[in-house]
Design an enzyme around this catalytic site. Sequence first.
Site, PDB file in Angstrom:
ATOM      1  N   PHE A  11     -40.929  22.192 -25.839  1.00 36.52           N
ATOM      2  CA  PHE A  11     -40.948  20.721 -25.888  1.00 36.52           C
ATOM      3  C   PHE A  11     -42.336  20.201 -26.280  1.00 36.52           C
ATOM      4  O   PHE A  11     -42.507  19.564 -27.334  1.00 36.52           O
ATOM      5  CB  PHE A  11     -40.485  20.210 -24.513  1.00 36.52           C
ATOM      6  CG  PHE A  11     -40.825  18.796 -24.192  1.00 36.52           C
ATOM      7  CD1 PHE A  11     -40.521  17.764 -25.088  1.00 36.52           C
ATOM      8  CD2 PHE A  11     -41.436  18.478 -22.984  1.00 36.52           C
ATOM      9  CE1 PHE A  11     -40.830  16.446 -24.768  1.00 36.52           C
ATOM     10  CE2 PHE A  11     -41.741  17.167 -22.666  1.00 36.52           C
ATOM     11  CZ  PHE A  11     -41.447  16.155 -23.562  1.00 36.52           C
ATOM     12  N   ILE A  12     -43.344  20.494 -25.472  1.00 36.98           N
ATOM     13  CA  ILE A  12     -44.691  19.996 -25.776  1.00 36.98           C
ATOM     14  C   ILE A  12     -45.238  20.708 -27.015  1.00 36.98           C
ATOM     15  O   ILE A  12     -45.813  20.090 -27.909  1.00 36.98           O
ATOM     16  CB  ILE A  12     -45.643  20.184 -24.567  1.00 36.98           C
ATOM     17  CG1 ILE A  12     -45.139  19.381 -23.358  1.00 36.98           C
ATOM     18  CG2 ILE A  12     -47.071  19.762 -24.928  1.00 36.98           C
ATOM     19  CD1 ILE A  12     -45.929  19.601 -22.063  1.00 36.98           C
ATOM     20  N   ASP A  31     -44.128  32.682 -29.721  1.00 35.48           N
ATOM     21  CA  ASP A  31     -43.108  32.238 -28.761  1.00 35.48           C
ATOM     22  C   ASP A  31     -41.998  33.286 -28.736  1.00 35.48           C
ATOM     23  O   ASP A  31     -41.725  33.931 -29.750  1.00 35.48           O
ATOM     24  CB  ASP A  31     -42.538  30.865 -29.169  1.00 35.48           C
ATOM     25  CG  ASP A  31     -41.884  30.131 -28.006  1.00 35.48           C
ATOM     26  OD1 ASP A  31     -40.918  30.675 -27.429  1.00 35.48           O
ATOM     27  OD2 ASP A  31     -42.327  29.027 -27.664  1.00 35.48           O
ATOM     28  N   ASP A  50     -42.769  38.286 -26.676  1.00 39.95           N
ATOM     29  CA  ASP A  50     -42.985  37.840 -25.305  1.00 39.95           C
ATOM     30  C   ASP A  50     -44.483  37.812 -25.004  1.00 39.95           C
ATOM     31  O   ASP A  50     -45.239  38.655 -25.486  1.00 39.95           O
ATOM     32  CB  ASP A  50     -42.277  38.795 -24.334  1.00 39.95           C
ATOM     33  CG  ASP A  50     -42.188  38.192 -22.953  1.00 39.95           C
ATOM     34  OD1 ASP A  50     -41.141  37.588 -22.647  1.00 39.95           O
ATOM     35  OD2 ASP A  50     -43.167  38.299 -22.186  1.00 39.95           O
ATOM     36  N   SER A 115     -51.093  21.456 -14.664  1.00 41.37           N
ATOM     37  CA  SER A 115     -50.104  20.518 -14.128  1.00 41.37           C
ATOM     38  C   SER A 115     -50.744  19.484 -13.200  1.00 41.37           C
ATOM     39  O   SER A 115     -51.058  19.788 -12.044  1.00 41.37           O
ATOM     40  CB  SER A 115     -49.046  21.329 -13.371  1.00 41.37           C
ATOM     41  OG  SER A 115     -48.294  20.491 -12.546  1.00 41.37           O
ATOM     42  N   TYR A 140     -46.140  27.547  -8.541  1.00 42.99           N
ATOM     43  CA  TYR A 140     -46.468  27.096  -9.905  1.00 42.99           C
ATOM     44  C   TYR A 140     -47.845  26.428  -9.943  1.00 42.99           C
ATOM     45  O   TYR A 140     -48.678  26.730 -10.801  1.00 42.99           O
ATOM     46  CB  TYR A 140     -45.358  26.139 -10.325  1.00 42.99           C
ATOM     47  CG  TYR A 140     -45.509  25.383 -11.615  1.00 42.99           C
ATOM     48  CD1 TYR A 140     -45.046  25.904 -12.821  1.00 42.99           C
ATOM     49  CD2 TYR A 140     -46.055  24.090 -11.625  1.00 42.99           C
ATOM     50  CE1 TYR A 140     -45.137  25.175 -14.001  1.00 42.99           C
ATOM     51  CE2 TYR A 140     -46.150  23.353 -12.803  1.00 42.99           C
ATOM     52  CZ  TYR A 140     -45.693  23.907 -13.978  1.00 42.99           C
ATOM     53  OH  TYR A 140     -45.778  23.171 -15.145  1.00 42.99           O
ATOM     54  N   LYS A 144     -51.270  27.785 -11.699  1.00 44.58           N
ATOM     55  CA  LYS A 144     -51.976  26.958 -12.697  1.00 44.58           C
ATOM     56  C   LYS A 144     -53.456  26.839 -12.321  1.00 44.58           C
ATOM     57  O   LYS A 144     -54.342  26.987 -13.158  1.00 44.58           O
ATOM     58  CB  LYS A 144     -51.360  25.556 -12.763  1.00 44.58           C
ATOM     59  CG  LYS A 144     -49.992  25.494 -13.413  1.00 44.58           C
ATOM     60  CD  LYS A 144     -50.081  25.556 -14.924  1.00 44.58           C
ATOM     61  CE  LYS A 144     -48.764  25.234 -15.601  1.00 44.58           C
ATOM     62  NZ  LYS A 144     -48.729  25.663 -16.998  1.00 44.58           N
ATOM     63  N   ASN A 169     -46.330  13.776 -16.100  1.00 43.16           N
ATOM     64  CA  ASN A 169     -44.887  13.949 -16.361  1.00 43.16           C
ATOM     65  C   ASN A 169     -44.577  13.568 -17.802  1.00 43.16           C
ATOM     66  O   ASN A 169     -44.277  12.409 -18.088  1.00 43.16           O
ATOM     67  CB  ASN A 169     -44.052  13.083 -15.413  1.00 43.16           C
ATOM     68  CG  ASN A 169     -44.106  13.582 -13.999  1.00 43.16           C
ATOM     69  OD1 ASN A 169     -45.053  13.306 -13.275  1.00 43.16           O
ATOM     70  ND2 ASN A 169     -43.119  14.351 -13.607  1.00 43.16           N
ATOM     71  N   ARG A 264     -36.635  16.526  -1.031  1.00 40.78           N
ATOM     72  CA  ARG A 264     -37.064  17.930  -1.053  1.00 40.78           C
ATOM     73  C   ARG A 264     -38.509  18.015  -0.579  1.00 40.78           C
ATOM     74  O   ARG A 264     -39.332  17.162  -0.930  1.00 40.78           O
ATOM     75  CB  ARG A 264     -36.939  18.500  -2.469  1.00 40.78           C
ATOM     76  CG  ARG A 264     -35.547  18.369  -3.055  1.00 40.78           C
ATOM     77  CD  ARG A 264     -35.467  18.891  -4.463  1.00 40.78           C
ATOM     78  NE  ARG A 264     -36.279  18.124  -5.395  1.00 40.78           N
ATOM     79  CZ  ARG A 264     -36.263  18.284  -6.721  1.00 40.78           C
ATOM     80  NH1 ARG A 264     -35.475  19.186  -7.251  1.00 40.78           N
ATOM     81  NH2 ARG A 264     -37.023  17.558  -7.502  1.00 40.78           N
TER      82      ARG A 264
HETATM   83  N1  LIG Z   1     -42.681  19.564 -19.090  1.00 37.17           N
HETATM   84  C1  LIG Z   1     -43.390  19.181 -18.041  1.00 37.17           C
HETATM   85  O1  LIG Z   1     -42.954  18.380 -17.229  1.00 37.17           O
HETATM   86  C2  LIG Z   1     -44.796  19.724 -17.847  1.00 37.17           C
HETATM   87  C3  LIG Z   1     -45.705  19.037 -17.040  1.00 37.17           C
HETATM   88  C4  LIG Z   1     -47.000  19.552 -16.881  1.00 37.17           C
HETATM   89  C5  LIG Z   1     -47.346  20.742 -17.486  1.00 37.17           C
HETATM   90  N2  LIG Z   1     -46.428  21.412 -18.236  1.00 37.17           N
HETATM   91  C6  LIG Z   1     -46.815  22.671 -18.829  1.00 37.17           C
HETATM   92  O2  LIG Z   1     -46.821  22.531 -20.236  1.00 37.17           O
HETATM   93  C7  LIG Z   1     -46.475  23.778 -20.846  1.00 37.17           C
HETATM   94  C8  LIG Z   1     -45.343  23.560 -21.825  1.00 37.17           C
HETATM   95  O3  LIG Z   1     -44.264  22.990 -21.137  1.00 37.17           O
HETATM   96  P1  LIG Z   1     -42.929  22.542 -21.880  1.00 37.17           P
HETATM   97  O4  LIG Z   1     -42.356  21.441 -21.079  1.00 37.17           O
HETATM   98  O5  LIG Z   1     -43.171  22.358 -23.318  1.00 37.17           O
HETATM   99  O6  LIG Z   1     -42.034  23.828 -21.624  1.00 37.17           O
HETATM  100  P2  LIG Z   1     -40.968  24.529 -22.573  1.00 37.17           P
HETATM  101  O7  LIG Z   1     -40.220  25.476 -21.703  1.00 37.17           O
HETATM  102  O8  LIG Z   1     -40.213  23.532 -23.362  1.00 37.17           O
HETATM  103  O9  LIG Z   1     -41.884  25.351 -23.570  1.00 37.17           O
HETATM  104  C9  LIG Z   1     -42.478  26.555 -23.213  1.00 37.17           C
HETATM  105  C10 LIG Z   1     -42.344  27.492 -24.384  1.00 37.17           C
HETATM  106  O10 LIG Z   1     -42.931  28.724 -23.972  1.00 37.17           O
HETATM  107  C11 LIG Z   1     -42.073  29.782 -24.353  1.00 37.17           C
HETATM  108  N3  LIG Z   1     -42.222  30.867 -23.401  1.00 37.17           N
HETATM  109  C12 LIG Z   1     -41.984  30.856 -22.077  1.00 37.17           C
HETATM  110  N4  LIG Z   1     -42.217  32.045 -21.549  1.00 37.17           N
HETATM  111  C13 LIG Z   1     -42.600  32.856 -22.572  1.00 37.17           C
HETATM  112  C14 LIG Z   1     -42.967  34.198 -22.654  1.00 37.17           C
HETATM  113  N5  LIG Z   1     -42.989  34.988 -21.575  1.00 37.17           N
HETATM  114  N6  LIG Z   1     -43.308  34.694 -23.864  1.00 37.17           N
HETATM  115  C15 LIG Z   1     -43.289  33.919 -24.990  1.00 37.17           C
HETATM  116  N7  LIG Z   1     -42.941  32.618 -24.954  1.00 37.17           N
HETATM  117  C16 LIG Z   1     -42.601  32.097 -23.758  1.00 37.17           C
HETATM  118  C17 LIG Z   1     -40.661  29.210 -24.314  1.00 37.17           C
HETATM  119  O11 LIG Z   1     -39.792  29.935 -25.180  1.00 37.17           O
HETATM  120  C18 LIG Z   1     -40.894  27.784 -24.767  1.00 37.17           C
HETATM  121  O12 LIG Z   1     -40.710  27.650 -26.165  1.00 37.17           O
HETATM  122  C19 LIG Z   1     -46.137  24.742 -19.720  1.00 37.17           C
HETATM  123  O13 LIG Z   1     -47.274  25.513 -19.424  1.00 37.17           O
HETATM  124  C20 LIG Z   1     -45.855  23.809 -18.557  1.00 37.17           C
HETATM  125  O14 LIG Z   1     -46.128  24.439 -17.332  1.00 37.17           O
HETATM  126  C21 LIG Z   1     -45.168  20.920 -18.449  1.00 37.17           C
END
Ligand SMILES: NC(=O)c1ccc[n+]([C@@H]2O[C@H](COP(=O)([O-])OP(=O)(O)OC[C@H]3O[C@@H](n4cnc5c(N)ncnc54)[C@H](O)[C@@H]3O)[C@@H](O)[C@H]2O)c1
Length: 310
Positions: A11-12, A31, A50, A115, A140, A144, A169, A264
């Site tokens: 997503f991000i 990825d 991975d 986070s 988590y 982090k 968020n 929760r």
């Molecule tokens: N979405 C939120 O609410 C949020 C908030 C704060 C921080 N974050 C952090 O931002 C980052 C991105 O979050 P996101 O929401 O885009 O998540 P997401 O799950 O959409 O994206 C994560 C990507 O990492 C890849 N990935 C996961 N594990 C992997 C592995 N072992 N090997 C290779 N690729 C792997 C997934 O395939 C995915 O494409 C994360 O570190 C998350 O903790 C997210």
Amino acid sequence: MRILILGGCGFIGSHVVDELIASGHEVVVFDRYPERFRSPLPDVQFCQADFGNRGELEEVLAGGIDVVIHLVSSTAPQSSNDDPIFDVQTNLVESIALFEMCIKHHVRKVVFISSGGTVYGVPQASPVPETHPTLPLCSYGITKLAIENYLHLFHLLHGLEYVVLRVSNPYGTRQDPHRKQGAAAVFMYKILKGERINVWGDGSIVRDFVHVSDVARACLAAAESQYVGMCNVGSGTGLSIKQLIVALQEVTGKKANVNWLESRNFDVPEIVLDCSRIERELSWRPQTSLQNGLVDMQNWMITNIKSTKL
Ligand SMILES: NC(=O)c1ccc[n+]([C@@H]2O[C@H](COP(=O)([O-])OP(=O)(O)OC[C@H]3O[C@@H](n4cnc5c(N)ncnc54)[C@H](O)[C@@H]3O)[C@@H](O)[C@H]2O)c1
């Protein structure tokens, strides 16, 4: 610059890719899966592997990388307490291995997405500055924080530059509404489909919703700057879950059907980030209003519901 995005298909990450390409950078994505919601971009080099596959990762780094943007996470706040050993092994241990490889292959800088919603624990102030004590309520958040601290250590020991972005968020297009994380997307999808939404507690908990394009701009600014350190990334404005539902009803023109559940114990009552440091250090401010961001997300969702039957 040649920039490696770990987790660049998420997503991000997908928005960070767009931002970097638009700014003329050469982008490599690492990825384990391709992007879910669009075809591969022609200008992006993609390595499907991975994060735990150190051989593949090292090969990419050996190809010459200036900056790594680290977005991989194998866990989410809700699920991380189920298996903290898995959380530590797949996120913390592999991140340390990454930082060692970055030193070996002369990477200048690592940008790490932490986070803002979990590292502080229960806030003693609002908005929460970066100097606030950290006492996470979930594995988590602990992981982090540990990764943040290792980055600082690697900076002291080896001169590896870093920026930690403590994101609040995020919401917006390409946020998978079937995931457990991301209330705005999950609720919007269910409201559009006429399904019931689950709310834990009475809806009074307050969160800081920031548009994903603003998060992506923060990643770009962090990668391009000389700044080393850690910054909050949020809207700086609190919105209760009840207020979010009202905003979603206004945008969609549909009534939400809410299933009220027990609260929760890992949900902090309120978290709003003080974002004055990133404004000072990286000249970054959020640009997308909640209204515009939700309309944009709705348009994207409607298109995808039709075309991909989400
Ligand atoms: N979405 C939120 O609410 C949020 C908030 C704060 C921080 N974050 C952090 O931002 C980052 C991105 O979050 P996101 O929401 O885009 O998540 P997401 O799950 O959409 O994206 C994560 C990507 O990492 C890849 N990935 C996961 N594990 C992997 C592995 N072992 N090997 C290779 N690729 C792997 C997934 O395939 C995915 O494409 C994360 O570190 C998350 O903790 C997210």
